[in-house]
Design a protein around this motif. Structure first.
Motif, PDB file in Angstrom:
ATOM      1  N   UNK A 111      12.744  24.382 105.141  1.00  0.00           N
ATOM      2  CA  UNK A 111      13.792  24.981 104.297  1.00  0.00           C
ATOM      3  C   UNK A 111      13.169  26.055 103.388  1.00  0.00           C
ATOM      4  N   UNK A 112      13.554  27.327 103.570  1.00  0.00           N
ATOM      5  CA  UNK A 112      12.926  28.402 102.777  1.00  0.00           C
ATOM      6  C   UNK A 112      13.606  28.583 101.413  1.00  0.00           C
ATOM      7  N   UNK A 113      13.650  27.501 100.656  1.00  0.00           N
ATOM      8  CA  UNK A 113      14.167  27.525  99.275  1.00  0.00           C
ATOM      9  C   UNK A 113      15.639  27.949  99.232  1.00  0.00           C
ATOM     10  N   UNK A 114      16.415  27.525 100.224  1.00  0.00           N
ATOM     11  CA  UNK A 114      17.798  27.995 100.292  1.00  0.00           C
ATOM     12  C   UNK A 114      18.630  27.442  99.128  1.00  0.00           C
ATOM     13  N   UNK A 115      19.060  28.310  98.252  1.00  0.00           N
ATOM     14  CA  UNK A 115      19.997  27.973  97.166  1.00  0.00           C
ATOM     15  C   UNK A 115      19.429  27.203  95.987  1.00  0.00           C
ATOM     16  N   UNK A 116      18.130  26.867  96.028  1.00  0.00           N
ATOM     17  CA  UNK A 116      17.629  25.913  95.021  1.00  0.00           C
ATOM     18  C   UNK A 116      17.129  26.586  93.742  1.00  0.00           C
ATOM     19  N   UNK A 117      16.899  25.763  92.739  1.00  0.00           N
ATOM     20  CA  UNK A 117      16.216  26.211  91.527  1.00  0.00           C
ATOM     21  C   UNK A 117      14.733  26.303  91.833  1.00  0.00           C
ATOM     22  N   UNK A 118      14.061  27.245  91.200  1.00  0.00           N
ATOM     23  CA  UNK A 118      12.632  27.427  91.447  1.00  0.00           C
ATOM     24  C   UNK A 118      11.877  27.407  90.119  1.00  0.00           C
ATOM     25  N   UNK A 148       2.936  29.643  95.294  1.00  0.00           N
ATOM     26  CA  UNK A 148       4.294  30.215  95.398  1.00  0.00           C
ATOM     27  C   UNK A 148       5.319  29.202  94.910  1.00  0.00           C
ATOM     28  N   UNK A 149       6.230  29.663  94.055  1.00  0.00           N
ATOM     29  CA  UNK A 149       7.423  28.895  93.671  1.00  0.00           C
ATOM     30  C   UNK A 149       7.117  27.493  93.137  1.00  0.00           C
ATOM     31  N   UNK A 156      12.149  22.554  93.180  1.00  0.00           N
ATOM     32  CA  UNK A 156      13.109  22.744  94.264  1.00  0.00           C
ATOM     33  C   UNK A 156      13.289  21.506  95.127  1.00  0.00           C
ATOM     34  N   UNK A 157      12.242  20.660  95.149  1.00  0.00           N
ATOM     35  CA  UNK A 157      12.284  19.495  96.037  1.00  0.00           C
ATOM     36  C   UNK A 157      12.229  18.202  95.240  1.00  0.00           C
ATOM     37  N   UNK A 158      12.858  18.205  94.088  1.00  0.00           N
ATOM     38  CA  UNK A 158      12.909  17.009  93.242  1.00  0.00           C
ATOM     39  C   UNK A 158      14.372  16.729  92.891  1.00  0.00           C
ATOM     40  N   UNK A 159      14.614  15.481  92.458  1.00  0.00           N
ATOM     41  CA  UNK A 159      15.975  15.094  92.089  1.00  0.00           C
ATOM     42  C   UNK A 159      16.163  15.339  90.597  1.00  0.00           C
ATOM     43  N   UNK A 160      17.179  16.077  90.246  1.00  0.00           N
ATOM     44  CA  UNK A 160      17.504  16.380  88.851  1.00  0.00           C
ATOM     45  C   UNK A 160      18.559  15.392  88.345  1.00  0.00           C
TER      46      UNK A 160
END
Ligand code: BGC
Length: 388
Positions: A111-118, A148-149, A156-160
């Motif tokens: 997943x190339x950071x689609x739509x996420x917070x960075x 990067x990012x 981007x890959x954590x639960x908020x």
């Protein structure tokens, strides 16, 4: 004249134009999207539905909508935007955001950071190294020997943690990044609030505090395609970027420190340019940070305008940030299949990432990204939709 869409206008249109009067393949997708949207849309502001789970934690999808019918979906995994429904100039609704049908799409490694917070630091830090208060820090190297990012997972890959705020048509997301997480100094408390306004804006407010000096650079990595799937790429979109200079990068996309003038180069987007016009003259495609023109004001200012003639949809980006990374989805290669069964080929979407300049911690001449204890990091970016 550009106009904002109104609910009354949108509801009348199917009667005037006849929703079933379209024929051929091209009409199939938007018609379906409009039908679904009309059935699901109501004036209530924050809806919630379970989207899956990650490590035993529920992933919830929140839907924000306004009386005009604009609808934005967000999940608390990576604070990811999963859909933005807006009408075209004839009132056909369409989803202008790239994304996946379900959670596994977002979880996949590719997943190339689609739509996420960075974050904690969007964009690149050279060799993953920086110094704060005389102490050297080393980040994981996840991109050609650079960081990067924000690292392996970043923000981007954590639960908020998420809290709907129906009074303001918002959802508030919180993440506590521990001291040392991904190599960064200090515990960082981050709050991001997504709001859909009555004038068809998606507003993103960021706030962060720390207990040790740390670089902070937050953004959102939405990929837009204003044709809502009618065009497989954004090459036919028109782009304007309010910037006279850009940060020159080396072959690993690390700034050299130079801020070159765009004038007379393919980087000149100061007046509207159809993206395909010059993209072949930019090695690899647009993937550059533009140094935005700013007045003395601290408030959000116009950074870019994206326009799709076929649909009449227009997106304006306003931000408080000094930079805008324009990324034309150059690394999408057709191997990912997103929502509505669409293959994400090169240039399927464009990211307009409002942020500080890449590698700022190693360039004292760039606006500082250092956040100290007692200070507040704030940034606001607005994506405003209309039609022409
Ligand atoms: C960067 C690209 C990178 C992409 C990853 C963008 O923000 O500028 O270089 O490949 O993110 O999806």
């Amino acid at each position: 004249m550009f106009k904002l869409f109104s609910k009354a206008f949108v509801f009348l249109l199917p009667v005037v134009f006849g929703l079933n009067g379209c024929s051929g393949e091209e009409a199939a997708t938007p018609q379906t999207q409009t039908d679904q949207h009309m059935q699901q849309q109501n004036a209530s502001s924050v809806k919630q539905e379970k989207f899956g789970s990650v490590d035993g934690q529920d992933i919830i999808q929140y839907t924000l909508s306004n009386p005009a019918g604009m609808e934005v979906k967000i999940i608390n995994y990576g604070g990811t935007l999963t859909s933005i429904m807006v009408p075209d100039s004839s009132g056909q609704w369409g989803d202008v955001l790239l994304g996946f049908d379900s959670l596994p799409g977002y979880l996949q490694k590719e997943n190339p950071y689609i739509g996420c917070l960075v974050g904690r630091y969007a964009n690149r830090i050279a060799n993953g190294k920086f110094i704060v208060n005389g102490k050297a820090y080393q980040l994981p190297l996840n991109n050609n020997g650079n960081s990067l990012h924000g690292g392996e997972k970043g923000f981007s890959r954590v639960v908020w943690a998420a809290k709907p705020l129906p009074e303001t048509n918002s959802v508030q997301l919180n993440y506590h990044s521990k001291d040392g997480e991904e190599g960064y100094p200090g515990s960082l408390d981050v709050q991001v609030t997504y709001t859909v306004t009555n004038i068809n804006e998606l507003k993103i407010d960021y706030l962060a505090t720390t207990d040790k000096g740390t670089p902070v650079n937050l953004t959102n990595h939405a990929y837009f395609n204003l044709s809502a799937g009618k065009d497989s790429t954004v090459l036919g979109h028109t782009l304007t970027v309010n910037a006279d200079r850009y940060t020159v990068v080396n072959d690993k996309q690390i700034p050299t420190g130079a801020l070159d003038a765009v004038k007379g180069t393919p980087m000149d987007l100061t007046s509207p340019v159809v993206i395909k016009t010059n993209i072949d003259k930019v090695p690899g495609g647009y993937d550059h940070n533009f140094a935005l023109r700013r007045s003395a004001s601290d408030g959000p200012e116009l950074a870019a305008t994206l326009y799709h003639e076929g649909s009449g949809r227009r997106l304006e980006v306003f931000t408080t940030e000094p930079g805008l990374q324009v990324y034309t989805g150059n690394f999408l290669d057709g191997s990912l299949t997103g929502k509505y069964g669409r293959k994400y080929v090169k240039h399927s979407g464009i990211c307009l990432e409002a942020q500080h300049f890449p590698d700022s911690p190693n360039h004292p001449s760039f606006p500082s990204t250092l956040l100290r204890p007692g200070e507040k990091y704030r940034q606001t970016t607005i994506y405003k939709f209309s039609t022409k």
